[in-house]
Scaffold this motif. Structure first.
Motif, mmCIF file in Angstrom:
data_model
loop_
_atom_site.group_PDB
_atom_site.id
_atom_site.type_symbol
_atom_site.label_atom_id
_atom_site.label_comp_id
_atom_site.label_asym_id
_atom_site.label_seq_id
_atom_site.Cartn_x
_atom_site.Cartn_y
_atom_site.Cartn_z
ATOM 1 N N THR A 68 0.824 -1.209 0.000
ATOM 2 C CA THR A 68 0.000 0.000 0.000
ATOM 3 C C THR A 68 0.856 1.257 0.000
ATOM 4 O OG1 THR A 68 -0.156 -0.150 2.426
ATOM 5 C CG2 THR A 68 -1.961 -1.094 1.124
ATOM 6 N N GLU A 71 2.032 1.605 -3.655
ATOM 7 C CA GLU A 71 0.971 1.807 -4.629
ATOM 8 C C GLU A 71 0.157 3.076 -4.383
ATOM 9 O OE1 GLU A 71 0.311 0.088 -7.364
ATOM 10 O OE2 GLU A 71 2.066 -1.157 -6.984
ATOM 11 N N SER A 72 0.525 3.855 -3.381
ATOM 12 C CA SER A 72 -0.258 5.049 -3.061
ATOM 13 C C SER A 72 0.284 6.310 -3.717
ATOM 14 C CB SER A 72 -0.305 5.248 -1.538
ATOM 15 O OG SER A 72 1.001 5.478 -1.030
ATOM 16 N N ALA A 77 3.506 3.495 -8.167
ATOM 17 C CA ALA A 77 2.407 2.564 -8.407
ATOM 18 C C ALA A 77 2.663 1.732 -9.660
ATOM 19 C CB ALA A 77 1.085 3.324 -8.548
ATOM 20 N N GLU A 81 -5.182 -0.846 -11.293
ATOM 21 C CA GLU A 81 -6.278 -0.316 -10.471
ATOM 22 C C GLU A 81 -5.832 0.883 -9.646
ATOM 23 O OE1 GLU A 81 -5.471 -3.383 -10.831
ATOM 24 O OE2 GLU A 81 -7.245 -4.537 -11.411
ATOM 25 N N ASN A 82 -4.619 0.822 -9.126
ATOM 26 C CA ASN A 82 -4.129 1.908 -8.268
ATOM 27 C C ASN A 82 -3.771 3.153 -9.069
ATOM 28 O OD1 ASN A 82 -4.392 0.271 -5.977
ATOM 29 N ND2 ASN A 82 -2.355 -0.578 -6.227
ATOM 30 N N LYS A 85 -6.843 5.048 -10.134
ATOM 31 C CA LYS A 85 -7.433 5.893 -9.092
ATOM 32 C C LYS A 85 -6.606 7.146 -8.854
ATOM 33 C CE LYS A 85 -9.514 2.027 -6.528
ATOM 34 N NZ LYS A 85 -9.452 1.241 -5.274
ATOM 35 N N GLU A 238 -11.203 1.804 -12.555
ATOM 36 C CA GLU A 238 -10.217 0.806 -12.156
ATOM 37 C C GLU A 238 -10.713 -0.625 -12.342
ATOM 38 O OE1 GLU A 238 -12.568 2.120 -8.543
ATOM 39 O OE2 GLU A 238 -11.567 3.068 -10.253
#
Length: 618
Positions: A68, A71-72, A77, A81-82, A85, A238
């Motif tokens: 996390t 990927e934030s 990332a 999907e990440n 977003k 995503e």
């Protein structure tokens, strides 16, 4: 926490090195430092089982922490999907699948009277199991009573692979920035393939005295729209599903409570839907006419348009001399990162030549393999100067320059933006490659789209590239260069006597490296011809110890180390010809291609020195 670190002799960043086993070892060590507990040293004991649970639970938590944390952020990332977003915060909408596009030529026979007609939107062909559709109402004029080639109609329009499909009617709630998530799956519960640029939305305002359907327009961003604009924004989310978002009466018009929304989209077949040349010949189009769409068509078609009926469509004939474009998959994580950054910098406005280039490549990657965009100064000081240097007294009358000026330019010859492009079609022979131009309908498609966001003072002019043919070549002394020099040249690869690799395998691998380097589907406009990189890639092949370019001149064999190319413009083969023996930067308007790539392997020989010596002795 400070005391814990001191007691355990841990640095503040040691947490990153922990796993289940190291944590278990640390717990056992701490328990062994006193005599209260002893069972921790015996596997299978109750306390040992508790330690295992704690250690492995911690390991899982640490994994999620690392994932996390990485990927934030935009730069780190790696999961689609990440990143999807994250770029939503920048207002960037990733591009989804792009279906194949088919240029065509249309004819009207003598059974259709002279006049102006309109082919209804979503009219479609069925070609060998694949469907190709028109995405708009298409108007043409037949000026004679006989059979006529509809040149303007053919030059302005394209067919899109896939069939238009109705999405169930949505009844609006009436909230600001209302969104519809299109959930469309196949029998295996996988998202179907929807063409990103062909999602049409119609809205019936049920608050009006006489409710009628109206076609709303797609926008890159609702933020750019006026409060009363009938616009919608689409976004591939995503989950791989499209979201259709409407305005809030500040940025775009808001839906009223009870408004009906109808969505039509192209359901693409993907790669299997690609077709070759002449596959549409003899096929008759069919009118798309479901019940709901019939009402929409009546409400949204201007009264002055003369829509063709099915019997009238039978008087039209179509053919496609060229194949369809390739099907393009959705943007990858790498592409999203690059395009999101470029889009954010441009703020959805095309100002610099870099803005134009990035926008065209992003939106038309299914058509174009390579694009270069330049301003008027670069065009005159480099491309036009190139023709003068060749001895062309009137460059504006040179065939391809004149064609594009007549077709796409206005009378103004300044403040133009010149777009050089190469189609994403693989051409095998040299003759077909140097005639490999974007067709007129594709150029018009791009120009019409770019005109919506470009500067008001900038005019878009398409130009075709100068194709440069490459082949092996070696100059002897100060001789005058001719294209025929390549016929007597070949590449000699020396194989290590101790290598276990088959000479034929080495030969095929070298040929593959060179042909791929000059592939016509690559972004090679204005390419740096790096003989250094090419030589390093070839020398990295196991078993190769030397590379030479050889030329046979009568009874004389001439040799030079490394790879030497003969490069020339096949239109002016004696005026623009040179030997490339070192890294060379091509100008933006030149596109290199390899002469006869299919048979280039015939110009490669692999020798083993010791075997050659034995042959000479006998």
């Amino acid at each position: 926490m400070a005391n814990l670190n001191n007691d355990s002799n841990l640095n503040t960043d040691n947490y990153a090195a922990f796993d289940a086993l190291s944590l278990k070892s640390l717990i056992i060590k701490r328990l062994n430092s006193n005599t209260v507990f002893t069972d921790q040293n015996f596997e299978g004991s109750n306390i040992s089982a508790v330690i295992d649970i704690i250690a492995y639970a911690y390991n899982v938590l640490l994994f999620y922490l690392n994932q996390t944390a990485a990927e934030s952020t935009f730069s780190t990332a790696t999961v689609y999907e990440n990143i999807n977003k994250i770029v939503k915060l920048l207002g960037y909408n990733p591009v989804g699948f792009q279906t194949s596009i088919l240029p065509f030529k249309a004819y009207a026979n003598n059974q259709l009277a002279a006049g102006t007609y309109t082919v209804p939107r979503y009219t479609y062909f069925t070609i060998n199991g694949s469907v190709y559709s028109f995405n708009n109402d298409l108007t043409f004029t037949k000026s004679t009573s006989g059979t006529e080639y509809l040149s303007v109609f053919s030059d302005q329009n394209l067919l899109y692979q896939g069939s238009y499909t109705e999405y169930p009617t949505y009844v609006a709630i009436g909230e600001p920035l209302e969104s519809i998530v299109m959930v469309i799956v196949d029998n295996n519960n996988n998202n179907i393939i929807i063409d990103h640029f062909n999602i049409d939305v119609y809205v019936k305002d049920n608050t009006a005295q006489t409710p009628k359907w109206a076609k709303w327009e797609s926008t890159q961003s609702l933020f750019l729209e006026r409060s009363n604009a009938q616009a919608y924004e689409i976004r591939l989310n995503e989950d791989g599903r499209y979201e259709v978002k409407f305005g809030n009466n500040v940025n775009g018009k808001q839906l009223n409570t009870g408004d009906e929304v109808a969505i039509y989209y192209i359901n693409s077949s993907g790669t299997p839907g690609q077709v070759g040349p002449n596959t549409i010949n003899g096929n008759t189009p069919f009118i798309y006419n479901p019940v709901r769409f019939s009402q929409i068509k009546n409400d949204t078609t201007p009264a002055n348009l003369r829509l063709l009926e099915q019997r009238d469509l039978n008087q039209l004939s179509f053919e496609n001399p060229d194949p369809s474009t390739k099907f393009i998959t959705a943007e990858s994580v790498t592409n999203i990162k690059a395009n999101a950054t470029n889009t954010f910098k441009s703020q959805y406005r095309l100002v610099t030549t870099e803005d134009f280039q990035n926008y065209i490549l992003k939106n038309y990657s299914n058509i174009l393999a390579s694009v270069k965009v330049v301003n008027n100064w670069d065009y005159l000081s480099q491309h036009i100067k190139y023709f003068y240097d060749l001895g062309v007294s009137k460059p504006s009358l040179e065939s391809r320059v004149l064609f594009n000026q007549v077709k796409f330019a206005d009378s103004c010859n300044f403040n133009n933006i010149y777009v050089y492009s190469v189609p994403k079609l693989e051409k095998i022979t040299s003759i077909s490659t140097r005639a490999n131009y974007i067709n007129t309908a594709q150029k018009n498609l791009i120009i019409n789209n770019v005109n919506r966001t470009k500067l008001a003072t900038a005019e878009i002019v398409f130009n075709d590239p100068v194709y440069v043919q490459f082949d092996l070549g070696l100059r002897l002394g100060n001789e005058e260069l001719t294209p025929q020099i390549a016929d007597s040249c070949y590449l000699e690869i020396t194989r290590n006597i101790t290598s276990k690799r088959n000479p034929e395998t080495i030969r095929k691998q070298v040929a593959s490296i060179i042909t791929n380097y000059f592939a016509t589907t690559k972004d090679n406009l204005g390419k740096l011809i790096s003989l250094t990189d090419l030589s390093n890639e070839i020398n990295a092949i196991e078993g190769i110890i030397d590379v030479k370019t050889i030329r046979i001149n009568g009874t004389t064999t001439n040799t030079t180390p490394g790879i030497n190319f003969l490069a020339f413009n096949p239109v002016y083969p004696y005026a623009d010809i040179r030997i490339i023996s070192q890294d060379t930067q091509l100008p933006f308007f030149k596109f290199p291609y390899l002469n006869n790539p299919t048979n280039f392997i015939d110009k490669i020989q692999v020798i083993t020195p010791s075997l050659q010596l034995l042959e000479r002795e006998f």
